[in-house]
Design a protein around this motif. Sequence first.
Motif, short mmCIF file in Angstrom:
data_model
loop_
_atom_site.label_atom_id
_atom_site.label_comp_id
_atom_site.label_asym_id
_atom_site.label_seq_id
_atom_site.Cartn_x
_atom_site.Cartn_y
_atom_site.Cartn_z
N THR A 82 41.81 24.64 29.74
CA THR A 82 42.14 23.27 30.09
C THR A 82 42.06 23.11 31.61
N VAL A 83 41.23 22.19 32.06
CA VAL A 83 40.97 22.00 33.48
C VAL A 83 41.62 20.70 33.95
N ASP A 84 42.44 20.79 34.98
CA ASP A 84 43.03 19.61 35.62
C ASP A 84 42.06 19.18 36.73
N LEU A 85 41.34 18.09 36.51
CA LEU A 85 40.33 17.66 37.47
C LEU A 85 40.93 17.32 38.83
N ASP A 86 42.13 16.77 38.85
CA ASP A 86 42.74 16.35 40.10
C ASP A 86 43.15 17.53 40.98
N SER A 87 43.22 18.72 40.40
CA SER A 87 43.65 19.87 41.18
C SER A 87 42.50 20.58 41.88
N LEU A 88 41.27 20.15 41.63
CA LEU A 88 40.13 20.87 42.18
C LEU A 88 39.81 20.49 43.61
N GLY A 89 40.48 19.47 44.14
CA GLY A 89 40.35 19.17 45.56
C GLY A 89 39.09 18.45 45.96
N THR A 90 38.35 17.87 45.03
CA THR A 90 37.16 17.10 45.37
C THR A 90 37.03 15.95 44.39
N GLN A 91 36.48 14.85 44.85
CA GLN A 91 36.40 13.65 44.01
C GLN A 91 35.38 13.81 42.90
N HIS A 92 34.25 14.42 43.21
CA HIS A 92 33.18 14.56 42.24
C HIS A 92 33.07 16.03 41.86
N VAL A 93 33.57 16.36 40.68
CA VAL A 93 33.63 17.75 40.23
C VAL A 93 32.41 18.06 39.38
N MET A 94 31.72 19.11 39.72
CA MET A 94 30.61 19.59 38.91
C MET A 94 31.11 20.65 37.93
N LEU A 95 30.36 20.87 36.88
CA LEU A 95 30.74 21.87 35.89
C LEU A 95 30.90 23.24 36.54
N LEU A 96 30.02 23.57 37.48
CA LEU A 96 30.12 24.86 38.15
C LEU A 96 31.43 24.99 38.92
N ASP A 97 31.91 23.90 39.51
CA ASP A 97 33.19 23.93 40.23
C ASP A 97 34.31 24.36 39.28
N ALA A 98 34.30 23.82 38.07
CA ALA A 98 35.34 24.15 37.10
C ALA A 98 35.23 25.61 36.66
N LEU A 99 34.00 26.08 36.42
CA LEU A 99 33.82 27.47 36.01
C LEU A 99 34.27 28.43 37.12
N MET A 100 33.96 28.10 38.36
CA MET A 100 34.39 28.94 39.48
C MET A 100 35.91 28.95 39.60
N HIS A 101 36.52 27.81 39.38
CA HIS A 101 37.99 27.73 39.47
C HIS A 101 38.64 28.56 38.37
N ILE A 102 38.04 28.51 37.16
CA ILE A 102 38.56 29.33 36.06
C ILE A 102 38.47 30.80 36.42
N LYS A 103 37.34 31.22 36.96
CA LYS A 103 37.16 32.62 37.29
C LYS A 103 38.10 33.08 38.42
N GLU A 104 38.35 32.21 39.40
CA GLU A 104 39.16 32.58 40.54
C GLU A 104 40.65 32.55 40.26
N HIS A 105 41.08 31.67 39.34
CA HIS A 105 42.51 31.46 39.17
C HIS A 105 43.04 31.75 37.77
N THR A 106 42.18 31.84 36.77
CA THR A 106 42.68 31.99 35.41
C THR A 106 42.13 33.23 34.72
N ASP A 107 40.84 33.39 34.71
CA ASP A 107 40.23 34.50 33.96
C ASP A 107 39.12 35.13 34.80
N PRO A 108 39.41 36.17 35.55
CA PRO A 108 38.39 36.80 36.40
C PRO A 108 37.31 37.54 35.62
N THR A 109 37.49 37.71 34.32
CA THR A 109 36.48 38.41 33.52
C THR A 109 35.32 37.50 33.12
N LEU A 110 35.46 36.19 33.31
CA LEU A 110 34.39 35.26 32.95
C LEU A 110 33.16 35.50 33.83
N SER A 111 32.00 35.64 33.22
CA SER A 111 30.77 35.96 33.96
C SER A 111 29.74 34.86 33.82
#
Length: 309
Positions: A82-111
């Motif tokens: 579950t991704v909170d768009l408002d927490s990503l710190g940018t107005q226009h969020v790309m899918l890659l931004d969300a995947l990077m955030h997941i890897k950095e903060h939630t699941d580092p095993t995601l490749s």
Amino acid sequence: MATLAVVSRGAAIACGGAWWRARSAVRGHADRAPQQQSAAGITGSGGGSGNASSRKRHVVLKVWRYDGKADGKSKPYMASYTVDLDSLGTQHVMLLDALMHIKEHTDPTLSFRKSCREGICGSCSMNINGTNGLACVTPLDECSRKSSSPFSPTVEGTVVVRPLPHMPVMKDLVPDMRNFYQHLRSVSPWLELSDADAAKPTEVLQTPEQRKKLDNLYECVLCACCSTSCPSYWWSSGGDKRFLGPSVLQQAYRWISDSRDSKAKERLQKLAKDELRGAPPLGEKSKYFQPNSIPLTACLLSVQVPHHP
């Protein structure tokens, strides 16, 4: 493979300006400076939704996971985040931004693969809601809308992400591209000058008309989105049936069309001799996905050889 790396980088540099303008338009010239991000903005499939009392925009990413082990015991599965768009710190969020955030903060095993984040390198190609595309130029709010695609129907606020279809998977969203690059190498994607031109102390010139023929041909970023969208490539790219696929054939046509190249005849003869053996016929209305305005159908029809079942 060093030559291939140079060719791919050259194509990326050549089309960088066009992609930058397109990226800026999508982002609305948003400020891309690093901003403070909260790890509470994303939760895994077993967690909550962060701050339950706040009313924020959330998107659920269902990501195809596979550990890539060859022991025969591991099986693919879908993991939900579950991704909170408002927490990503940018107005226009790309899918890659969300995947990077997941890897950095939630699941580092995601490749997954990534590099330029501007639609130039082609590294982050993947299947998004049943359609191949580049994660770095796919707005998350757009792909999270309800989809009625027969390949991957989704509900509002959900994005289904899988690796490129019909390719071996190394891990999670990382496909094995070795067969694709072997096909690319077989068409010699570089300039073959004649001995006379090679001996000249100056560059080989082109007229504006000759140069214009290459427009929309050199922009290919070799992401393999079009090839892995093509059923003919799925069925005929292995073994004795070495159909090269739309992307590699487009690369072949790009050098066949170049007035400076001296091997156009040899290139066509090689394609007709063995590289297209077993390839199904191409219709004039064939359509493939590509992240740039590349006339794939015209390129493929230009290098097509008669089909013999």
